[in-house]
Design a protein around this motif. Structure first.
Motif, mmCIF file in Angstrom:
data_model
loop_
_atom_site.group_PDB
_atom_site.id
_atom_site.type_symbol
_atom_site.label_atom_id
_atom_site.label_comp_id
_atom_site.label_asym_id
_atom_site.label_seq_id
_atom_site.Cartn_x
_atom_site.Cartn_y
_atom_site.Cartn_z
ATOM 1 N N THR A 47 26.463 -14.311 -43.652
ATOM 2 C CA THR A 47 26.993 -12.976 -43.360
ATOM 3 C C THR A 47 25.858 -11.958 -43.218
ATOM 4 O O THR A 47 24.705 -12.260 -43.503
ATOM 5 N N LYS A 53 28.906 -17.650 -46.193
ATOM 6 C CA LYS A 53 30.290 -17.280 -46.486
ATOM 7 C C LYS A 53 30.868 -18.220 -47.539
ATOM 8 O O LYS A 53 31.540 -17.788 -48.466
ATOM 9 N N ALA A 377 29.531 -10.006 -51.746
ATOM 10 C CA ALA A 377 29.194 -11.050 -50.769
ATOM 11 C C ALA A 377 28.554 -12.259 -51.467
ATOM 12 O O ALA A 377 28.805 -13.400 -51.087
#
Ligand SMILES: Cc1cc2nc3c(=O)[nH]c(=O)nc-3n(C[C@H](O)[C@H](O)[C@H](O)COP(=O)(O)OP(=O)(O)OC[C@H]3O[C@@H](n4cnc5c(N)ncnc54)[C@H](O)[C@@H]3O)c2cc1C
Length: 432
Positions: A47, A53, A377
């Motif tokens: 990402t 991811k 994230a």
């Protein structure tokens, strides 16, 4: 002769046979169904925050869940077809090949997933093949709520108080006993290298050795409820950090839908009849309501979550300082032992307790003053139980940028360590 009705069943985060409305409806309404999972290229990318991811812990759990699903589908006469690539192209190819008239899929609420669904829907228009979606994630069905999603209360307690009184959990759907499908190649032969080659193992110190699949989910439920009756003391233990029993650990199976929240709820009710209800049995439902709430919040707030970085004061920070601080947080080398122990656990196992998650998130936002989205994230890459609504919702909530914005969700890390790890057992476990 009438043409055969053929449908595709698109498995995403509902990797189970029981309580799966998509599958049950497809079987009831068609002559043949083709269950499939598509390993989307998007899931394998890095990402803009610099993390994968889906990291190896997540992919390993996914592989195990798919293998179990394939085996369960074969048990009722079908199987799981595995696709890999650009999702809308792959589904188009499959629908075209089999002349499918309809696709049954789980309803999406998060922005990226909705974009993918739209792309698939658009491609399939050419084939006159429509998508029907069904809610598979939550305890409550959105159409049973006494308000529209746009009017979802901005405070959890308001949501809980209203829904607890007025909404009933719908019954669990049975698993189909027979599924008619064209021949489907064995999953083992079609597993792509990205899944096949993962050899990561969970550190032995982990609270639990997660194994994907519906069977393992049900075994965990049996263990936590009926074998150990740990459920009866959940409220007292749920803030723990070490061992198998302090909390249910249902999250990983819920994240991929190896078991449904409704089935867990039904089993809590059955448990209460046998062993009695108390604050703890209620509290697990309470936590599942948090999960519902974050699901509905995602539906309501969508993209706003991902854009908002108000907590970010790293604007004035040098790139070098930012990178060093983030790397130390990730590697558990900040020098704050309670934070470091939790971050090491996450790195080596793909799991962290709820207490740990709250503290490390608060530390990243309030002490390090980094953009919370980098933390979210990294969690997305690392957590076996990653769930788009729960992860981004909890992070936004703690960063004070969610739908219930407050700036005072600052954890006193030393006080938290003294309260929840008074004799340093947890810190010792991960730092020695
Ligand atoms: C920063 C942060 C990120 C998080 N990311 C995720 C995530 O990606 N996936 C995820 O499933 N949970 C996430 N959570 C919520 C929570 O930490 C985990 O669900 C929980 O620790 C999982 O362990 P358990 O199954 O033993 O939980 P239990 O305490 O046994 O709770 C039972 C179930 O209730 C639900 N639940 C409990 N707490 C929450 C909560 N705060 N929000 C939403 N649902 C909850 C989960 O489905 C959980 O499995 C996050 C929390 C924080 C603070």
């Amino acid at each position: 002769m009438a043409t055969k009705k053929i449908a595709l069943v698109w498995f995403k985060t509902n990797l189970r046979l029981r309580d799966n409305e998509c599958l049950l409806r497809a079987v009831a309404e068609n002559d043949e169904v083709i269950p499939f999972y598509c390993l989307d290229d998007q899931l394998l990318r890095t990402t803009k925050f610099g993390f994968k991811k889906a990291g190896d812990f997540r992919l390993k759990f996914l592989r195990e869940s798919l293998q179990q699903l394939d085996s369960d589908l074969r048990g009722v006469g079908s199987g799981l077809l595995l696709l890999k690539g650009v999702i809308e192209k792959e589904i188009f190819w499959l629908a075209n090949k089999h002349g499918a008239q309809k696709i049954y899929a789980e309803k999406e609420v998060a922005p990226e997933e909705l974009t993918t669904q739209k792309k698939v829907t658009d491609e399939l228009l050419i084939l006159n093949c429509a998508i029907s979606t069904f809610e598979c994630r939550n305890l409550f069905h959105s159409s049973d709520l006494p308000f529209s999603i746009e009017r979802l209360p901005d405070i959890f307690t308001d949501f809980r108080k209203i829904t607890e009184k007025t909404v009933a959990v719908r019954p669990v759907f049975p698993a189909p006993s027979v599924i008619k499908s064209p021949p489907i190649a064995a999953l083992n032969l079609t597993l792509p290298d990205e899944l096949n080659s993962i050899s990561i193992s969970i550190d032995q110190r982990a609270s639990i050795q997660f194994k994907g699949g519906e069977q393992a989910a049900r075994q965990r439920l049996q263990y936590y409820f009926f074998q150990t009756q740990a459920l009866s003391s959940y409220k007292e233990t749920r803030n723990g950090m070490v061992g198998e029993r302090f909390s249910s650990k249902f999250s990983a199976w819920l994240a991929l839908g190896c078991i449904s929240a409704k089935e867990i709820y039904r089993e809590i009710k059955r448990y209460e009849i046998i062993y009695g209800s108390n604050e703890s049995t209620y509290w697990l439902v309470f936590e599942l309501l948090w999960r519902d709430y974050f699901g509905f919040c995602m539906e309501k707030n969508g993209k706003r979550y991902f854009l908002n970085s108000d907590s970010l004061s790293s604007g004035s920070m040098s790139q070098e300082h930012f990178e060093t601080a983030l790397t130390n947080w990730i590697n558990g080398t900040t020098g704050v032992s309670f934070i470091d122990a939790n971050m090491k656990e996450l790195k080596l196992t793909g799991f962290m307790s709820n207490r740990g998650r709250q503290n490390v998130a608060s530390y990243l936002c309030n002490n390090l003053r980094l953009d919370w989205r980098y933390g979210a994230a990294y969690f997305e890459q690392q957590l076996i139980d990653y769930d788009v609504c729960n992860n981004w919702g909890n992070w936004a909530y703690l960063a004070g940028v969610g739908n219930d914005p407050r700036t005072n969700r600052v954890f006193n890390i030393n006080k938290q360590a003294a309260t929840y790890d008074p004799d340093n057992t947890f810190q010792h476990l991960w730092l020695t």
